[in-house]
Design a protein around this motif. Structure first.
Motif, PDB file in Angstrom:
ATOM      1  N   THR A 287      -4.700  -1.839   2.157  1.00 16.13           N
ATOM      2  CA  THR A 287      -5.059  -0.535   1.620  1.00 16.13           C
ATOM      3  C   THR A 287      -4.153   0.528   2.240  1.00 16.13           C
ATOM      4  O   THR A 287      -3.341   0.233   3.117  1.00 16.13           O
ATOM      5  CB  THR A 287      -6.549  -0.234   1.856  1.00 16.13           C
ATOM      6  OG1 THR A 287      -6.971   0.793   0.947  1.00 16.13           O
ATOM      7  CG2 THR A 287      -6.829   0.199   3.284  1.00 16.13           C
TER       8      THR A 287
ATOM      9  N   ALA B 175      -8.138   5.385  -0.824  1.00 23.48           N
ATOM     10  CA  ALA B 175      -7.923   3.977  -0.505  1.00 23.48           C
ATOM     11  C   ALA B 175      -9.184   3.150  -0.737  1.00 23.48           C
ATOM     12  O   ALA B 175     -10.284   3.552  -0.371  1.00 23.48           O
ATOM     13  CB  ALA B 175      -7.479   3.837   0.951  1.00 23.48           C
ATOM     14  N   ASN B 176      -8.995   1.974  -1.343  1.00 28.05           N
ATOM     15  CA  ASN B 176     -10.099   1.014  -1.443  1.00 28.05           C
ATOM     16  C   ASN B 176     -10.497   0.533  -0.054  1.00 28.05           C
ATOM     17  O   ASN B 176      -9.679   0.436   0.848  1.00 28.05           O
ATOM     18  CB  ASN B 176      -9.683  -0.197  -2.285  1.00 28.05           C
ATOM     19  CG  ASN B 176      -9.847   0.041  -3.765  1.00 28.05           C
ATOM     20  OD1 ASN B 176      -9.560   1.119  -4.270  1.00 28.05           O
ATOM     21  ND2 ASN B 176     -10.287  -0.985  -4.475  1.00 28.05           N
ATOM     22  N   ARG B 177     -11.781   0.229   0.091  1.00 23.77           N
ATOM     23  CA  ARG B 177     -12.281  -0.346   1.322  1.00 23.77           C
ATOM     24  C   ARG B 177     -13.091  -1.587   0.970  1.00 23.77           C
ATOM     25  O   ARG B 177     -13.444  -1.792  -0.169  1.00 23.77           O
ATOM     26  CB  ARG B 177     -13.156   0.645   2.093  1.00 23.77           C
ATOM     27  CG  ARG B 177     -12.373   1.845   2.681  1.00 23.77           C
ATOM     28  CD  ARG B 177     -13.116   3.136   2.317  1.00 23.77           C
ATOM     29  NE  ARG B 177     -12.619   4.286   3.052  1.00 23.77           N
ATOM     30  CZ  ARG B 177     -11.778   5.166   2.550  1.00 23.77           C
ATOM     31  NH1 ARG B 177     -11.269   4.996   1.341  1.00 23.77           N
ATOM     32  NH2 ARG B 177     -11.393   6.221   3.255  1.00 23.77           N
TER      33      ARG B 177
ATOM     34  N   ASN C 252      -6.290   1.923  -5.124  1.00 26.21           N
ATOM     35  CA  ASN C 252      -6.429   3.344  -4.805  1.00 26.21           C
ATOM     36  C   ASN C 252      -7.563   3.957  -5.616  1.00 26.21           C
ATOM     37  O   ASN C 252      -7.447   5.057  -6.142  1.00 26.21           O
ATOM     38  CB  ASN C 252      -5.120   4.083  -5.114  1.00 26.21           C
ATOM     39  CG  ASN C 252      -3.951   3.538  -4.334  1.00 26.21           C
ATOM     40  OD1 ASN C 252      -4.091   3.207  -3.170  1.00 26.21           O
ATOM     41  ND2 ASN C 252      -2.811   3.418  -4.992  1.00 26.21           N
TER      42      ASN C 252
ATOM     43  N   VAL D 121     -10.289  -6.396   2.702  1.00 21.24           N
ATOM     44  CA  VAL D 121      -9.074  -5.712   3.153  1.00 21.24           C
ATOM     45  C   VAL D 121      -8.694  -6.201   4.550  1.00 21.24           C
ATOM     46  O   VAL D 121      -9.503  -6.189   5.470  1.00 21.24           O
ATOM     47  CB  VAL D 121      -9.281  -4.181   3.172  1.00 21.24           C
ATOM     48  CG1 VAL D 121      -8.053  -3.490   3.745  1.00 21.24           C
ATOM     49  CG2 VAL D 121      -9.564  -3.676   1.766  1.00 21.24           C
TER      50      VAL D 121
ATOM     51  N   SER E  34      -4.547  -1.701   6.795  1.00 18.43           N
ATOM     52  CA  SER E  34      -4.210  -0.436   6.139  1.00 18.43           C
ATOM     53  C   SER E  34      -2.858  -0.018   6.683  1.00 18.43           C
ATOM     54  O   SER E  34      -2.580  -0.154   7.872  1.00 18.43           O
ATOM     55  CB  SER E  34      -5.272   0.633   6.428  1.00 18.43           C
ATOM     56  OG  SER E  34      -5.407   0.856   7.818  1.00 18.43           O
TER      57      SER E  34
ATOM     58  N   ALA F 161       0.805  -1.222   0.000  1.00 19.65           N
ATOM     59  CA  ALA F 161       0.000   0.000   0.000  1.00 19.65           C
ATOM     60  C   ALA F 161       0.830   1.260   0.000  1.00 19.65           C
ATOM     61  O   ALA F 161       0.305   2.350   0.169  1.00 19.65           O
ATOM     62  CB  ALA F 161      -0.900   0.013   1.230  1.00 19.65           C
TER      63      ALA F 161
END
Length: 403
Positions: A381, A393-395, A361, A399, A402, A15
């Motif tokens: 992420t 950021a992808n959620r 992203n 996931v 982070s 990430a």
């Protein structure tokens, strides 16, 4: 502690580079509403979500939910110590009596196109409706695993009016992987349906495009965020594969770090080396830019140029990494769901490798990104320079971390 530090490092790496939009993706059109609800763990799905429903949707449950057959983070970390697991013998990927190819020879040069014009076939049987293909892909190619020898590969090409652009034995797929060209402009979805009518073809997928999660306009703050106790952080004797851009192996930060290299796209000139060099340095850099797992040995596969790569190239890099007997594979890229990639990841996990990938992203409402969303892959992420969750950021339930 050394092994834990290495896998945490790999999670951070996936990430680290942020901000650039990845390839445009769409949700899997084959998902039912129940499967979508199960993937997102909505209250509407509730207790009706079963293991098959989740897996058929292609996602995986979050770390806080015990159902769905997910492989949870602690189970992945424990694979790293105290001793490496016994390595099962992978499925034979070559004819009896021959040795599997090693190193750069595992990706032969593309076969020359057949001489003379190719006549488009007529009256071909469609075993299924033309496939709806999501995401970005090479418009005149398909990837196919074929049961049979080179003669079968060529017979399929002749019957369907295709070109054999490359073929090789894939270690992680356990069979022959063929890249067929489509010289007459037929849509990829139509050709995939036509190939399904031939029983010698096992898996048929587009040659999808994947993007590094990198942004040239954002300063790399990752080294500044490393706050480990250097007496406890160690990557000694851990072999890590990185699939990325080319690297500057003369950089002082990588002195003695790179144990092996492989170029999965040798016919494409190297123009950028910064992303791959930074990732390797963050893992095991020495000197002023000390990495998070000092002492680890990096096996670096160059598979990206201009921030892009194809499924065929990435699979070649993964096969090479598996041949190096690595413990961790770092994949800082995102793209569409592809069954060939999913199979390769699943078989790499069966060989005891820990897989770490960028979640993406593309923002909080983006569809799942792959390979991160496959079961058994640690999806990471991004956080920002102040350790907050990055807006891009992808959620999602897939996931794990982070960082």
């Amino acid at each position: 502690m050394a092994a834990k530090a290495v896998v945490l490092h790999a999670a951070i790496l996936a990430a680290t580079f942020v901000g650039a939009p990845a390839v445009a993706q769409t949700n899997d059109p084959n998902l039912s509403q129940k499967q979508i609800d199960c993937l997102n763990r909505t209250t509407a799905a509730g207790a009706d979500c079963d293991e098959d429903g989740v897996r058929n949707g292609g996602g995986k449950s979050g770390a806080g939910n015990a159902s769905g057959g997910a492989v949870f983070l602690p189970a992945l970390i424990v694979d790293l110590f105290p001793n490496p697991p016994a390595r099962p013998t992978p499925a034979p990927a070559q004819p009896s009596g021959t040795a599997p190819p090693k190193g750069p020879t595992s990706t032969p040069a593309p076969a020359p196109p057949p001489s003379g014009p190719i006549t488009p076939p007529t009256g071909l049987n469609l075993a299924a409706p033309p496939r709806a293909v999501s995401g970005e892909f090479v418009p005149d190619e398909v990837l196919v695993t074929v049961a049979g020898d080179a003669g079968a590969v060529q017979q399929i090409a002749t019957t369907l009016g295709l070109q054999v652009r490359s073929q090789r034995q894939s270690r992680l797929l356990g069979t022959t992987l063929v890249r067929y060209g489509i010289p007459d402009g037929r849509p990829v979805g139509v050709v995939l349906a036509q190939l399904a009518a031939d029983g010698r073809t096992q898996r048929r997928e587009p040659n999808h495009i994947y993007s590094l999660q990198q942004a040239a306009g954002i300063v790399n703050y990752a080294f500044e965020r490393i706050a480990l106790d250097s007496k406890q952080a160690s990557g000694e004797n851990v072999r890590i594969a990185v699939i990325d851009t080319g690297i500057d192996d003369t950089n002082p930060a990588l002195k003695g770090v790179i144990a092996g290299q492989f170029d999965a796209m040798p016919n494409v000139p190297i123009k950028k080396r910064d992303h791959g060099t930074s990732v390797d340095g963050l893992i095991a850099g020495v000197g002023a830019l000390e990495g998070i797992a000092p002492g680890a040995k990096i096996y670096h596969a160059r598979a990206f140029e201009g921030g892009k790569s194809s499924m065929d190239v990435i699979l070649s890099a993964l096969d090479w990494a598996a041949e190096q007997d690595v413990r961790i594979i770092n994949m800082s890229f995102v793209g569409p769901k592809n069954d060939l990639l999913g199979t390769a990841c699943r078989n790499a996990r069966a060989l005891g490798m820990v897989l770490v990938a960028a979640a993406g992203n593309n923002g909080p409402k983006a569809p799942y990104g792959y390979p991160a969303a496959f079961d058994g892959v640690i999806a990471v992420t991004a956080t920002d320079a102040k350790d907050g969750l990055m807006p891009q950021a992808n959620r999602g339930a897939y996931v794990f971390l982070s960082a």
